[in-house]
Structures are given as C-alpha cells and as structure tokens.
Design a protein around this motif. Structure first.
Motif, mmCIF file in Angstrom:
data_model
loop_
_atom_site.group_PDB
_atom_site.id
_atom_site.type_symbol
_atom_site.label_atom_id
_atom_site.label_comp_id
_atom_site.label_asym_id
_atom_site.label_seq_id
_atom_site.Cartn_x
_atom_site.Cartn_y
_atom_site.Cartn_z
ATOM 1 N N ALA A 1 0.749 -1.320 0.032
ATOM 2 C CA ALA A 1 0.025 -0.103 0.060
ATOM 3 C C ALA A 1 1.113 1.247 -0.094
ATOM 4 N N ARG B 1 0.700 4.448 -2.564
ATOM 5 C CA ARG B 1 0.318 5.772 -2.054
ATOM 6 C C ARG B 1 1.618 6.718 -2.573
ATOM 7 N N PHE C 1 -7.270 8.772 -5.801
ATOM 8 C CA PHE C 1 -7.601 7.222 -5.793
ATOM 9 C C PHE C 1 -8.868 7.323 -5.520
ATOM 10 N N TYR D 1 -5.694 -1.229 4.080
ATOM 11 C CA TYR D 1 -5.334 -0.818 2.807
ATOM 12 C C TYR D 1 -5.847 0.651 2.585
ATOM 13 N N LEU E 1 -4.143 4.125 1.359
ATOM 14 C CA LEU E 1 -4.623 4.580 -0.206
ATOM 15 C C LEU E 1 -5.525 5.764 -0.155
#
Length: 253
Positions: free
Chosen positions: A42, A46, A56, A93, A97
């Motif tokens: 992750a 990112r 995102f 996650y 993100l």
C-alpha cells in the motif's frame, strides 16, 4: 464534461503495475482506481499517487486478486466471518491509499437467505466504516454467472433497506446496457443514486465508442444530472491503451 479516471487493473497493462500510475497521468487522467490492490504494498502505491498527483477513486473488498476465485462474500450465507475479516483488511489498505469509495462485492449466491446475509453484512460494514463511502454494483450474469446483485431495481431496494448515508450505487454503464438494453433509461431512473460511474463499450468491453451506447449522449446526460463524481474507464483495450484513447479526446471536445 465528466471527470475521467483510469482503472489500472484494466488499462496500461502493457506496463508493470507501479508504472501504470505515471502512464495514466501522462495520458491525461487525474484519478485512478484499482480493483484489488492487495498483491502490492500500500505504501508503494500511495507514493505513486502522491508523485503523480492522482486521486485514488475506488478499490474493491477482497478477494485478494483479479486472476480468479470468488468475487466477494457479502451475500454468501455462512461467510460472515470471512467477509468481516476481508473487510477489515480492505480498511487497512484504505487507511493508506485513501480511496473515495470502497466497492463491497456481493459474491455468488441467490435466494432469501443470501439477501438477508447481504443486508446484515452491508449494515455492519457501513457502521464499521462510517466515514467511508461504500458502493454496491449490479453485474450482468454473462460476465459474472450467479452473482447475487444482478438488477438495478434490486440494488435500489437494497440501498433503501440498508438506509445508510455512506452506501451508494456504483453505476457501470457496461453492465447497465447489458442488463437493461437501455443505459440512458437506466441512468434516468437510477443515476440519482450513483456515487461512482464506470464505462466500457458494448459489446466487447473495449473502448467506450460506438456500439450499442450513444456515448456522447450518455456523457451529456451524466452532466445534466449534476453528477459530480468520477467516471472511470474500466475496459479491455483493443490494442495498447494509449492507441485507444481517442474516445477520451473526443469526450473532452
């Protein structure tokens, strides 16, 4: 004009996964989504989002990969523990993100018992992540045989019964056209519930141009409706991704 995002599970697959973020930005996208990001770190994803100044938009609840296997467990009776474990993994996650939406996949199931399980799990998930917008998406039975959520009227009923402010409709124009044979009518009826939109050509699930859908008309209808979210390109390019992006330039005029 809608704001377009790129689904990196489908687009730019000629490149290694982490290189797709930069390719999407270079192609003119300002946002991306990834169906199942769980095979990648992750923090690395990112970093690419920040490096390329990309929003995102969306990730799905596990299964952990796109290659095969089940397509979610939210409506599968007896799988409540698996669903909740996977949902918490998804939230870990998401904490890195920072997706705008999480798509809760229903899985393959049918009948009243499955419906009851789906309602319980959706209510639990909405309470578990009150600051996150969750989505449900009707999928056509040709692409996803046996999938529980396979009708827009059914989705509307589920949304009303759950009644959570952080649960909305994921309107995929590809599935809508196959399910209703009238994507414009489906948008007119259900578009006000949409918090996220996806597109792909019908037939074939290739670039959104020509075929059974009047794409300029659909994009105009989305604009007229006041929808302010992203419209994500989720299709299988007929050649390389960049070769097929004429539809994006045409949509932007």
């Amino acid at each position: 004009m809608p704001r377009f995002a790129a689904n990196l599970t489908f687009l730019f697959t000629e490149l290694p996964f982490l290189e797709r973020f930069g390719a999407a930005k270079a192609a003119g996208f300002d946002a991306v989504e990834v169906l199942f990001p769980y095979d990648f770190a992750a923090q690395e994803m990112r970093a690419r989002l920040v490096e390329h100044d990309l929003a995102f938009v969306l990730q799905n609840t596990p299964p952990p990969n796109w290659a095969g296997g089940d397509r979610g467990f939210a409506a599968v009776p007896g799988s409540e523990a698996r669903f909740r474990t996977d949902f918490d993994r998804c939230l870990r996650y998401a904490g890195v993100l920072k997706p705008q939406h999480i798509h809760v996949m229903a899985g393959r199931a049918q009948g009243a018992v499955a419906r009851a399980a789906y309602l319980r799990n959706l209510r639990w998930a909405c309470a578990r992540a009150p600051g996150t917008t969750l989505t449900i998406e009707p999928l056509n039975g040709g692409d996803m045989p046996g999938y529980f959520l396979n009708d827009f009227a059914q989705a509307a009923e589920i949304l009303d019964e759950v009644g959570a402010p952080n649960l909305g409709l994921q309107f995929d124009a590809y599935h809508a056209q196959i399910l209703t044979e009238d994507v414009a009518g489906a948008w007119e009826t259900y578009g006000h519930r949409a918090v996220h939109v996806q597109i792909a050509g019908v037939p074939g699930r290739h670039e959104p141009r020509g075929g059974a859908v009047d794409w300029p008309g659909f994009f105009a209808a989305v604009d007229r409706s006041g929808y302010a979210g992203w419209v994500s390109a989720e299709y299988n390019p007929e050649a390389s991704t960049t070769e097929g992006l004429g539809w994006l330039a045409a949509a932007r005029g």
